[in-house]
Design a protein around this motif. Structure first.
Motif, PDB file in Angstrom:
ATOM      1  N   ARG A 118       0.821  -1.209   0.000  1.00 15.75           N
ATOM      2  CA  ARG A 118       0.000   0.000   0.000  1.00 15.75           C
ATOM      3  C   ARG A 118       0.860   1.268   0.000  1.00 15.75           C
ATOM      4  O   ARG A 118       0.442   2.310  -0.488  1.00 15.75           O
ATOM      5  CB  ARG A 118      -0.934  -0.010   1.227  1.00 15.75           C
ATOM      6  CG  ARG A 118      -1.883   1.168   1.241  1.00 15.75           C
ATOM      7  CD  ARG A 118      -2.891   1.095   2.381  1.00 15.75           C
ATOM      8  NE  ARG A 118      -3.784   2.248   2.338  1.00 15.75           N
ATOM      9  CZ  ARG A 118      -4.751   2.491   3.195  1.00 15.75           C
ATOM     10  NH1 ARG A 118      -4.989   1.630   4.183  1.00 15.75           N
ATOM     11  NH2 ARG A 118      -5.517   3.560   3.095  1.00 15.75           N
ATOM     12  N   ARG A 125      -9.004   1.040  -2.580  1.00 12.52           N
ATOM     13  CA  ARG A 125      -9.674   2.325  -2.817  1.00 12.52           C
ATOM     14  C   ARG A 125      -9.009   3.097  -3.965  1.00 12.52           C
ATOM     15  O   ARG A 125      -9.666   3.781  -4.726  1.00 12.52           O
ATOM     16  CB  ARG A 125      -9.565   3.130  -1.519  1.00 12.52           C
ATOM     17  CG  ARG A 125     -10.366   4.406  -1.443  1.00 12.52           C
ATOM     18  CD  ARG A 125     -10.031   5.061  -0.109  1.00 12.52           C
ATOM     19  NE  ARG A 125     -10.982   6.085   0.253  1.00 12.52           N
ATOM     20  CZ  ARG A 125     -10.629   7.316   0.607  1.00 12.52           C
ATOM     21  NH1 ARG A 125      -9.367   7.671   0.612  1.00 12.52           N
ATOM     22  NH2 ARG A 125     -11.534   8.187   0.960  1.00 12.52           N
ATOM     23  N   GLU A 126      -7.693   2.998  -4.039  1.00  6.39           N
ATOM     24  CA  GLU A 126      -6.966   3.717  -5.084  1.00  6.39           C
ATOM     25  C   GLU A 126      -6.882   2.918  -6.387  1.00  6.39           C
ATOM     26  O   GLU A 126      -6.665   3.492  -7.448  1.00  6.39           O
ATOM     27  CB  GLU A 126      -5.534   4.038  -4.615  1.00  6.39           C
ATOM     28  CG  GLU A 126      -5.418   5.193  -3.645  1.00  6.39           C
ATOM     29  CD  GLU A 126      -5.845   4.837  -2.240  1.00  6.39           C
ATOM     30  OE1 GLU A 126      -6.560   5.641  -1.618  1.00  6.39           O
ATOM     31  OE2 GLU A 126      -5.506   3.743  -1.747  1.00  6.39           O
ATOM     32  N   VAL A 148      -9.254   5.364 -15.995  1.00  4.94           N
ATOM     33  CA  VAL A 148      -8.563   5.633 -14.732  1.00  4.94           C
ATOM     34  C   VAL A 148      -9.150   6.839 -14.001  1.00  4.94           C
ATOM     35  O   VAL A 148      -8.873   7.051 -12.822  1.00  4.94           O
ATOM     36  CB  VAL A 148      -7.043   5.826 -14.932  1.00  4.94           C
ATOM     37  CG1 VAL A 148      -6.412   4.538 -15.397  1.00  4.94           C
ATOM     38  CG2 VAL A 148      -6.728   6.952 -15.904  1.00  4.94           C
ATOM     39  N   ARG A 158     -15.849   2.724  -4.880  1.00  9.10           N
ATOM     40  CA  ARG A 158     -15.030   2.882  -3.668  1.00  9.10           C
ATOM     41  C   ARG A 158     -15.875   2.713  -2.407  1.00  9.10           C
ATOM     42  O   ARG A 158     -15.364   2.283  -1.372  1.00  9.10           O
ATOM     43  CB  ARG A 158     -14.350   4.245  -3.669  1.00  9.10           C
ATOM     44  CG  ARG A 158     -13.274   4.370  -4.736  1.00  9.10           C
ATOM     45  CD  ARG A 158     -12.528   5.679  -4.597  1.00  9.10           C
ATOM     46  NE  ARG A 158     -11.406   5.768  -5.522  1.00  9.10           N
ATOM     47  CZ  ARG A 158     -11.479   6.323  -6.734  1.00  9.10           C
ATOM     48  NH1 ARG A 158     -12.610   6.835  -7.174  1.00  9.10           N
ATOM     49  NH2 ARG A 158     -10.416   6.374  -7.506  1.00  9.10           N
ATOM     50  N   VAL A 161     -15.615  -0.652  -0.849  1.00 10.35           N
ATOM     51  CA  VAL A 161     -14.359  -1.128  -0.258  1.00 10.35           C
ATOM     52  C   VAL A 161     -14.496  -1.171   1.267  1.00 10.35           C
ATOM     53  O   VAL A 161     -14.802  -0.163   1.895  1.00 10.35           O
ATOM     54  CB  VAL A 161     -13.177  -0.222  -0.674  1.00 10.35           C
ATOM     55  CG1 VAL A 161     -11.900  -0.624   0.061  1.00 10.35           C
ATOM     56  CG2 VAL A 161     -12.962  -0.277  -2.178  1.00 10.35           C
ATOM     57  N   ARG A 176      -6.823  -1.558 -11.592  1.00  9.30           N
ATOM     58  CA  ARG A 176      -5.552  -1.200 -12.238  1.00  9.30           C
ATOM     59  C   ARG A 176      -4.514  -2.288 -12.011  1.00  9.30           C
ATOM     60  O   ARG A 176      -4.454  -2.883 -10.928  1.00  9.30           O
ATOM     61  CB  ARG A 176      -4.982   0.083 -11.612  1.00  9.30           C
ATOM     62  CG  ARG A 176      -5.766   1.318 -11.851  1.00  9.30           C
ATOM     63  CD  ARG A 176      -5.141   2.493 -11.136  1.00  9.30           C
ATOM     64  NE  ARG A 176      -4.164   3.113 -11.988  1.00  9.30           N
ATOM     65  CZ  ARG A 176      -4.092   4.440 -12.190  1.00  9.30           C
ATOM     66  NH1 ARG A 176      -4.910   5.256 -11.570  1.00  9.30           N
ATOM     67  NH2 ARG A 176      -3.202   4.947 -12.984  1.00  9.30           N
TER      68      ARG A 176
END
Lengths: 397, 481
Positions: A118, A125-126, A148, A158, A161, A176
């Protein structure tokens, strides 16, 4: 599709993974008032015991489409990380989340699983770009997409999550990927005082020697920092040399490892989590991570039995061991006291028998009333992971 | 003389006489944001200075059953802060305090009206920064950035706004004050409500305080610009860089029209006879940046790049990025009115998408110039038109619709960073299935049962219908991009 039932509370094991099958399952469960518990393959150590009679949903799946040139991949939620990483590897890509090979993508999303990666790559989340799910009334919901950047509509992707499967059954996600690093250097550093990190980590992150991944582990009364540098060979070596200047004591030689070796070693370091009866995740302000660990070791007086996996950059502490009920309750009290002083939250992942008095989630957060209303909106019959987190009027238990 | 609405006195009692505008001539400046086609005059604009004042005002507005529209700095580009039905605008611009900066926890707590750049400027000497960097960052507020989940030039490597927001304080439509993850912590428990509110364009709650994650401000850069004789080649370079696994900090593109506009306005020394220019940057460890940049330059050469200029000189670098950020301002010299689209597409589809944009320009006889976040696949065709010519306005709307539908068809989205606002409402059913739109409205009603906060923005409403084309003549430039 059904499998053999081995748990007395499980009235059916269902492998529905496409929207039509999931819709049918939800309709059936509404009719019969049967909760649906969304299992991954290691759910028992990541979630909580399922209450009462229920349908055990156990999805399978695989990569649906890999957009190789865009570094994104569309995956069925039931696909395991072992499968995903194996499929991506020949294209020199990987999914940068620390998840065991038998965890499914859906499970990783529901539980917001992350680890030392991370620091460099962010968490789900990212990384998540799109998500498809069936909500508690059987609606097929499509959020996000494969680009993206995307700000059309509410960000349900999100929102899911860490939702513990409370709001919908995720059946597909687009995420991604990243290129496999050319070079990885890994090393361990013994630290005497983890609280040192509380006051020095920000400066370290500003330095050239800032790690790509960082974890703090505690075993046999010793604290060890696990550091890795990802990049080119030149870059990693520069960072390692900078670390020798930055660090106040001697730094051991690093090991060059391949990504699969790195991931495998990381998995071994967290293997204890699957074997212990007591496991709790604590999130504190990052600058209180080390001191919180020390407090827990010194005040619970059960330090010999405790393991720690700590992510100092994000203030995340996973602590556990094979504790008798009384010690687990003591540990919980101590955690609550620390959180009352420094802020944060804690979530129990596994509790030994006799600890039912421990509320798995706490302290109560100010936005939970809204989350309960949203649960009522998206799952009015409280079918989805009933009683696990958000106790609504439809699901008081 | 028209009688003053009774709510004015009640609001004035909360925010003070300096905290409210309600005279007609004072309100015109608030009739639109950076999307000049959507306009509406508010009944009043209020300027609260605290969360409690926002909450008290919301309660008063509820008593009068008035629509409430939050506004940051008004730099939005989709009509998201336009007031319809004589509602009241709640401007957060005076909630502009940086409340705390905690470098040990790498978090800053700010009021929603703090300007984006003000936060990074305030910590410039610490080595840290707030990463989201929309081109409007000198003017746009962090609350506004949260509202649209703004992107920017650095998002290619460092992520959009939501990736840098740890927690929020907000006022719910009933006036209750609430927080989500309002501590310097990186995770909460359960569904991520902070992410749901981020990008909700002020339709769920009014965000008043923000916990911003701070990231390392890179010390070392390499910046390069490469020019091309064809837009296709420039786009192919972008696609090839992404496919190679390199993640530059930013990768921006300007087409011929935009290069000429920037050059004639600001004289940066760009060549005026090329079809496209890529401006890109890498950051990281000083000693390895040249190696990384060399790979990118080779990919550009493989795609027939002409002149390639590299620079590590901070002064020249600042000039190059100033050129990029001033690009939108330069458009004002080219046209009476303009507006931009904001589709985002898979990066591999960029070459064909830009060819499609050129075809649409010809088909609708609308001049289009392009400056955009190529590395994200986030295209910004800027349409030049005369807003006093209803036919041209109509052509712009039709062109936009056809373009966005095409982008959705190739796997893209109708908006990458500007938001839906009112501008793209009619395309939401192209973007989402009926179930998802129904759920969006259910979520809206869960927060806002009376649909009073910024209704009919972002998602279609079953209560309010917005007439996009209102015949109010005014010349409003297109704002920042």
């Amino acid at each position: 599709m059904s499998e053999a039932v081995t748990d007395n509370n499980v009235v059916q094991i269902n492998n529905a993974e496409n929207p039509n099958a999931l819709h049918a399952l939800v309709q059936q469960c509404v009719k019969e008032d049967l909760p649906i518990i969304d299992y991954g393959f290691a759910h028992t150590k990541l979630g909580h015991p399922a209450p009462g009679k229920h349908v055990k949903l156990q999805q399978h799946g695989q990569i649906i489409e890999h957009y190789e040139r865009d570094l994104t991949v569309r995956v069925a939620a039931g696909a395991t990380f072992g499968h995903i990483q194996a499929q991506l590897q020949p294209t020199n890509q990987f999914l940068p989340i620390d998840a065991d090979a038998d965890l499914t993508l859906g499970e990783v999303i529901n539980h917001n699983v992350y680890g030392p990666l991370r620091v460099k790559y962010g968490a789900a989340r990212e990384l998540l770009l799109g998500m498809r799910c069936i909500d508690g009334i059987g609606r097929d919901i499509h959020a996000g997409g494969r680009t993206v950047k995307n700000v059309s509509g509410y960000d349900l992707t999100r929102f899911m999550v860490g939702s513990l499967g409370q709001m919908g059954v995720v059946y597909e996600a687009t995420i991604r990927t990243y290129a496999i690093p050319q070079h990885i250097l890994r090393l361990m550093l013994r630290v005497n005082d983890p609280a040192w990190l509380d006051t020095h980590l920000s400066n370290w992150l500003l330095d050239v020697s800032a790690p790509s991944t960082l974890a703090l582990a505690y075993e046999d009364n010793h604290w060890t920092l696990q550091i890795a540098y990802f990049g080119t060979a030149t870059g990693c070596n520069i960072q390692y040399r900078a670390l020798k200047s930055f660090w106040e004591s001697p730094v051991p030689e690093p090991h060059t490892v391949q990504l699969d070796q790195y991931l495998d070693e990381s998995r071994k370091y967290r293997a204890w989590r699957r074997q212990v009866s007591t496991l709790v995740k604590i999130i504190v302000p990052p600058a209180r991570t080390g001191s919180t660990c020390l407090d827990l070791v010194s005040s619970t007086r059960i330090n010999a039995a405790l393991h720690f996996d700590v992510l100092p950059v994000h203030g995340c502490i996973l602590v556990g061991g094979d504790l008798p009920a009384a010690q687990a309750i003591t540990l919980d009290k101590q955690i609550n006291q620390i959180i009352a002083q420094v802020g944060g939250v804690r979530q129990w992942h596994a509790r030994p028998p006799g600890t039912e008095s421990i509320d798995p989630f706490g302290p109560v957060q100010p936005d939970w009333p809204i989350l309960k209303k949203l649960k009522d909106t998206m799952d009015p019959h409280a079918l989805l992971n009933r009683g696990r987190f958000l106790k609504t009027e439809s699901s008081p238990n | 003389m028209v009688a003053m609405h009774p709510v004015i006195d009640q609001l004035r009692a909360i925010v003070g006489s300096q905290g409210i505008l309600y005279e007609q001539d004072e309100l015109f400046v608030y009739e639109c944001d950076g999307f000049p086609i959507a306009k509406g005059i508010p009944l009043a604009v209020i300027f609260p200075t605290s969360t409690q004042q926002v909450a008290d005002c919301v309660k008063v507005l509820n008593q009068h059953n008035l629509q409430i529209v939050p506004r940051g700095s008004g730099t939005g580009l989709a009509g998201g802060a336009v007031v319809y039905d004589r509602g009241v605008m709640v401007s957060l611009s005076r909630m502009n305090k940086i409340e705390s900066v905690d470098l040990d926890n790498r978090v800053a707590v700010v009021q929603a009206g703090v300007r984006n750049l003000a936060l990074s400027d305030s910590i410039a000497d610490t080595g840290w920064r707030f990463s989201p960097d929309p081109s409007s960052q000198r003017a746009s507020s962090i609350g506004g950035n949260v509202s649209t989940n703004a992107g920017g030039i650095n998002t290619l490597k460092h992520g959009v706004t939501v990736c840098h927001i740890l927690g929020l304080e907000y006022v719910l439509p009933d006036g209750e004050i609430c927080t989500s993850r309002g501590e310097p912590i990186c995770d909460g428990i359960g569904p991520d409500l902070t992410s749901l509110i981020c990008g909700s364009e002020g339709t769920l709650a009014i965000v008043t305080r923000i916990w911003c994650r701070l990231v390392v401000n890179p010390k070392y850069f390499r910046t390069v610009y490469a020019v091309f004789d064809s837009t296709y080649d420039a786009c192919k370079t972008v696609s090839d860089v992404i496919a190679s696994g390199i993640v530059p900090t930013s990768m921006e593109m300007m087409d011929a029209g935009m290069i000429q506009a920037v050059e004639s306005a600001f004289h940066f020394g760009f060549p005026s006879d090329v079809a496209a220019m890529l401006l890109l940057e890498v950051d990281g460890i000083d000693q390895v940046l040249d190696e990384e940049l060399a790979s990118i330059v080779q990919l550009a050469r493989d795609n027939n790049a002409g002149d390639i200029q590299q620079c590590s000189d901070p002064v020249r670098r600042a000039e190059l990025w100033t050129a990029r950020k001033k690009a939108f301002g330069a458009v004002g010299r080219m046209s009476h009115s303009y507006c931009t689209q904001d589709a985002c597409i898979p990066r591999s589809k960029l070459p064909e998408a830009m060819e499609y944009v050129a075809k649409l320009s010809e088909k609708y006889d609308i001049t289009i110039t392009n400056v955009f976040h190529a590395g994200d696949g986030n295209i910004h065709p800027i349409m030049l038109f005369d807003e006093d010519d209803p036919d041209q306005v109509q052509q712009v709307l039709l062109l936009s619709k056809e373009l966005l539908e095409y982008c959705v068809d190739i796997g893209g989205t109708i908006t990458g960073e500007h938001g839906v606002g009112v501008e793209k409402l009619h395309l939401m059913d192209k973007m989402f299935n009926r179930n998802t739109l129904d759920l969006f409205l259910d979520i809206k009603k869960t927060f806002d049962p009376d649909q009073r906060i910024n209704d009919a923005k972002l998602i279609p409403s079953d209560k309010t219908t917005i007439e996009l084309l209102k015949p109010i003549a005014a010349n409003v430039p297109g704002g920042a991009l």
